[in-house]
Design a protein around this motif. Structure first.
Motif, PDB file in Angstrom:
ATOM      1  N   SER A 119      54.671  22.191  49.271  1.00 32.20           N
ATOM      2  CA  SER A 119      53.336  21.812  49.512  1.00 32.20           C
ATOM      3  C   SER A 119      52.251  23.111  48.667  1.00 32.20           C
ATOM      4  O   SER A 119      52.671  24.491  49.693  1.00 32.20           O
ATOM      5  N   MET A 120      52.294  23.156  46.944  1.00 30.07           N
ATOM      6  CA  MET A 120      51.323  24.563  47.206  1.00 30.07           C
ATOM      7  C   MET A 120      49.802  24.172  46.742  1.00 30.07           C
ATOM      8  O   MET A 120      48.871  24.710  45.957  1.00 30.07           O
ATOM      9  N   TYR A 121      49.146  22.358  47.528  1.00 29.70           N
ATOM     10  CA  TYR A 121      47.675  22.313  46.933  1.00 29.70           C
ATOM     11  C   TYR A 121      46.863  23.707  48.302  1.00 29.70           C
ATOM     12  O   TYR A 121      45.704  23.722  47.345  1.00 29.70           O
ATOM     13  N   PHE A 122      47.415  23.674  49.375  1.00 27.91           N
ATOM     14  CA  PHE A 122      46.577  25.001  50.167  1.00 27.91           C
ATOM     15  C   PHE A 122      45.915  26.310  49.255  1.00 27.91           C
ATOM     16  O   PHE A 122      45.212  27.048  49.074  1.00 27.91           O
ATOM     17  N   SER A 123      47.107  26.994  48.099  1.00 31.56           N
ATOM     18  CA  SER A 123      47.245  27.218  47.737  1.00 31.56           C
ATOM     19  C   SER A 123      46.429  27.775  46.509  1.00 31.56           C
ATOM     20  O   SER A 123      46.039  28.832  46.330  1.00 31.56           O
ATOM     21  N   TYR A 124      46.668  26.457  46.115  1.00 32.56           N
ATOM     22  CA  TYR A 124      45.744  26.707  45.140  1.00 32.56           C
ATOM     23  C   TYR A 124      44.453  26.537  45.443  1.00 32.56           C
ATOM     24  O   TYR A 124      42.998  26.916  44.540  1.00 32.56           O
ATOM     25  N   TYR A 125      44.088  25.175  46.159  1.00 31.37           N
ATOM     26  CA  TYR A 125      42.540  25.758  46.311  1.00 31.37           C
ATOM     27  C   TYR A 125      42.335  26.857  47.055  1.00 31.37           C
ATOM     28  O   TYR A 125      41.240  27.036  46.983  1.00 31.37           O
ATOM     29  N   SER A 126      42.841  28.199  47.877  1.00 27.52           N
ATOM     30  CA  SER A 126      42.118  28.835  48.764  1.00 27.52           C
ATOM     31  C   SER A 126      41.667  29.778  46.462  1.00 27.52           C
ATOM     32  O   SER A 126      40.576  30.796  47.583  1.00 27.52           O
ATOM     33  N   VAL A 127      42.959  29.792  45.511  1.00 24.54           N
ATOM     34  CA  VAL A 127      42.056  30.840  44.405  1.00 24.54           C
ATOM     35  C   VAL A 127      41.634  30.304  44.313  1.00 24.54           C
ATOM     36  O   VAL A 127      40.386  30.614  43.128  1.00 24.54           O
ATOM     37  N   ALA A 128      41.103  28.796  44.327  1.00 21.32           N
ATOM     38  CA  ALA A 128      39.594  27.996  43.784  1.00 21.32           C
ATOM     39  C   ALA A 128      38.225  28.677  44.905  1.00 21.32           C
ATOM     40  O   ALA A 128      37.154  28.371  43.523  1.00 21.32           O
ATOM     41  N   MET A 129      38.731  28.753  45.522  1.00 25.46           N
ATOM     42  CA  MET A 129      37.330  29.177  46.506  1.00 25.46           C
ATOM     43  C   MET A 129      37.142  30.402  45.822  1.00 25.46           C
ATOM     44  O   MET A 129      36.249  30.875  46.112  1.00 25.46           O
ATOM     45  N   ILE A 130      38.280  31.341  46.113  1.00 25.94           N
ATOM     46  CA  ILE A 130      37.732  32.435  45.923  1.00 25.94           C
ATOM     47  C   ILE A 130      36.981  32.654  44.576  1.00 25.94           C
ATOM     48  O   ILE A 130      35.998  33.980  44.388  1.00 25.94           O
ATOM     49  N   SER A 131      37.760  32.006  43.430  1.00 26.56           N
ATOM     50  CA  SER A 131      36.772  32.131  41.997  1.00 26.56           C
ATOM     51  C   SER A 131      35.457  31.650  42.062  1.00 26.56           C
ATOM     52  O   SER A 131      34.235  32.270  40.782  1.00 26.56           O
ATOM     53  N   LEU A 132      35.277  31.227  42.659  1.00 28.15           N
ATOM     54  CA  LEU A 132      33.526  30.970  42.678  1.00 28.15           C
ATOM     55  C   LEU A 132      32.686  31.668  43.476  1.00 28.15           C
ATOM     56  O   LEU A 132      31.692  31.496  43.933  1.00 28.15           O
ATOM     57  N   MET A 133      33.000  33.014  44.270  1.00 29.16           N
ATOM     58  CA  MET A 133      32.740  33.517  44.737  1.00 29.16           C
ATOM     59  C   MET A 133      31.421  34.423  44.219  1.00 29.16           C
ATOM     60  O   MET A 133      29.939  34.373  43.987  1.00 29.16           O
ATOM     61  N   PRO A 134      31.432  34.359  42.916  1.00 35.22           N
ATOM     62  CA  PRO A 134      30.355  35.170  41.660  1.00 35.22           C
ATOM     63  C   PRO A 134      28.937  33.564  41.751  1.00 35.22           C
ATOM     64  O   PRO A 134      27.650  33.859  41.483  1.00 35.22           O
ATOM     65  N   VAL A 135      29.685  32.221  41.525  1.00 38.71           N
ATOM     66  CA  VAL A 135      28.772  31.589  41.954  1.00 38.71           C
ATOM     67  C   VAL A 135      27.827  31.676  42.643  1.00 38.71           C
ATOM     68  O   VAL A 135      26.854  31.253  42.929  1.00 38.71           O
ATOM     69  N   PHE A 136      28.286  31.738  44.247  1.00 43.35           N
ATOM     70  CA  PHE A 136      27.797  31.754  45.411  1.00 43.35           C
ATOM     71  C   PHE A 136      26.453  33.097  45.351  1.00 43.35           C
ATOM     72  O   PHE A 136      25.941  32.622  46.120  1.00 43.35           O
ATOM     73  N   SER A 137      27.577  34.281  44.267  1.00 47.58           N
ATOM     74  CA  SER A 137      26.672  35.264  45.148  1.00 47.58           C
ATOM     75  C   SER A 137      25.427  35.273  43.786  1.00 47.58           C
ATOM     76  O   SER A 137      24.329  35.397  44.412  1.00 47.58           O
ATOM     77  N   MET A 138      25.223  34.166  43.044  1.00 47.78           N
ATOM     78  CA  MET A 138      23.749  33.547  42.423  1.00 47.78           C
ATOM     79  C   MET A 138      23.029  32.955  43.336  1.00 47.78           C
ATOM     80  O   MET A 138      21.489  33.524  43.117  1.00 47.78           O
ATOM     81  N   ALA A 139      23.361  32.599  44.381  1.00 49.50           N
ATOM     82  CA  ALA A 139      22.581  32.020  45.290  1.00 49.50           C
ATOM     83  C   ALA A 139      21.152  33.230  46.058  1.00 49.50           C
ATOM     84  O   ALA A 139      20.292  32.598  46.343  1.00 49.50           O
ATOM     85  N   TYR A 140      22.400  33.787  46.410  1.00 44.89           N
ATOM     86  CA  TYR A 140      21.121  35.531  47.043  1.00 44.89           C
ATOM     87  C   TYR A 140      20.386  36.353  45.731  1.00 44.89           C
ATOM     88  O   TYR A 140      19.478  36.335  46.217  1.00 44.89           O
ATOM     89  N   ASP A 141      21.291  35.835  44.880  1.00 43.37           N
ATOM     90  CA  ASP A 141      20.080  36.615  43.519  1.00 43.37           C
ATOM     91  C   ASP A 141      19.270  35.520  43.170  1.00 43.37           C
ATOM     92  O   ASP A 141      17.501  36.358  42.954  1.00 43.37           O
ATOM     93  N   GLU A 142      18.748  34.828  43.842  1.00 44.55           N
ATOM     94  CA  GLU A 142      17.527  34.012  44.209  1.00 44.55           C
ATOM     95  C   GLU A 142      16.878  34.262  44.851  1.00 44.55           C
ATOM     96  O   GLU A 142      15.389  34.265  44.960  1.00 44.55           O
ATOM     97  N   ALA A 143      17.480  34.154  45.834  1.00 38.48           N
ATOM     98  CA  ALA A 143      17.029  34.174  47.663  1.00 38.48           C
ATOM     99  C   ALA A 143      16.199  35.474  47.476  1.00 38.48           C
ATOM    100  O   ALA A 143      15.169  36.042  47.865  1.00 38.48           O
TER     101      ALA A 143
END
Length: 207
Positions: free
Chosen positions: A36-60
């Motif tokens: 199964s490659m599910y967790f491999s795909y999901y791990s890179v998807a999580m990492i690629s969303l870090m710029p999105v989460f950084s926007m939360a701190y931009d607002e804070a």
């Protein structure tokens, strides 16, 4: 641009190391799971969303107040987040592909196709979420972020099912879709359109 990247890297170091640990844990689960490659795909998807989460701190931290007095054009602020997506995703994809190659002894074609599919998965989520966050802000777009994550989980499940068979899974192997390169190109096209849309929306945003 350099200063913006440094700012977000500091956010990542200060706030996202635990997030990276979870992504690494998911990847370890992928390495030791049968086929199964599910967790491999999901791990890179999580990492690629870090710029999105950084926007939360931009607002804070009220970053928009500083942004208003800095000689930084809005399109550069937008493009920095997209560049950060690639900076986060590409090394993760390369590292994961190399580890799979070493641990599973996969052929070059299979590893390359796996990397293409991981690239596609890592680009789709931020491509959908970033324009909404640039238009409405992270907090207002939070529900959409959760919905996109749920949809992404479903998409990854579908991809994973289509790239495995019971027989291959029993042997600890898998076959990546042969048209994986097309998926990678599609991912790049989607995120390019997303970047152009984000620039337009961010210029119209009122703070």
């Amino acid at each position: 641009m350099k200063g913006l990247l440094i700012k977000d890297f500091k956010y990542i170091i200060k706030h996202h190391l635990g997030f990276l640990f979870v992504a690494a844990l998911f990847f370890c689960m992928a390495v030791f799971s049968n086929g199964s490659m599910y967790f491999s795909y999901y791990s890179v998807a999580m990492i690629s969303l870090m710029p999105v989460f950084s926007m939360a701190y931009d607002e804070a931290y009220k970053w928009s107040w500083y942004e208003a007095i800095l000689p930084v054009k809005k399109h550069l602020i937008v493009l920095e987040k997209y560049i950060l997506v690639f900076i986060a995703a590409i090394p993760a994809i390369i590292i994961e592909a190399l580890i799979f190659n070493f641990y599973r002894k996969m052929g070059l074609e299979n590893i390359t196709n796996l990397a293409y599919m991981m690239l596609f998965v890592s680009l789709v989520s931020p491509a959908v979420v970033l324009p909404l966050n640039f238009r409405f802000g992270y907090l207002k777009g939070k529900i959409v972020n959760i919905i996109v994550m749920a949809i992404m989980a479903g998409l990854i499940t579908t991809i994973n099912i289509n790239t495995n068979t019971a027989e291959l899974a029993a042997d600890g192997n898998f076959v990546v879709q042969q048209n994986a390169f097309i998926f990678a190109i599609l991912g790049v096209v989607i995120i390019s359109i997303s970047a152009a849309l984000s620039i337009i929306l961010y210029k119209k945003r009122e703070f």
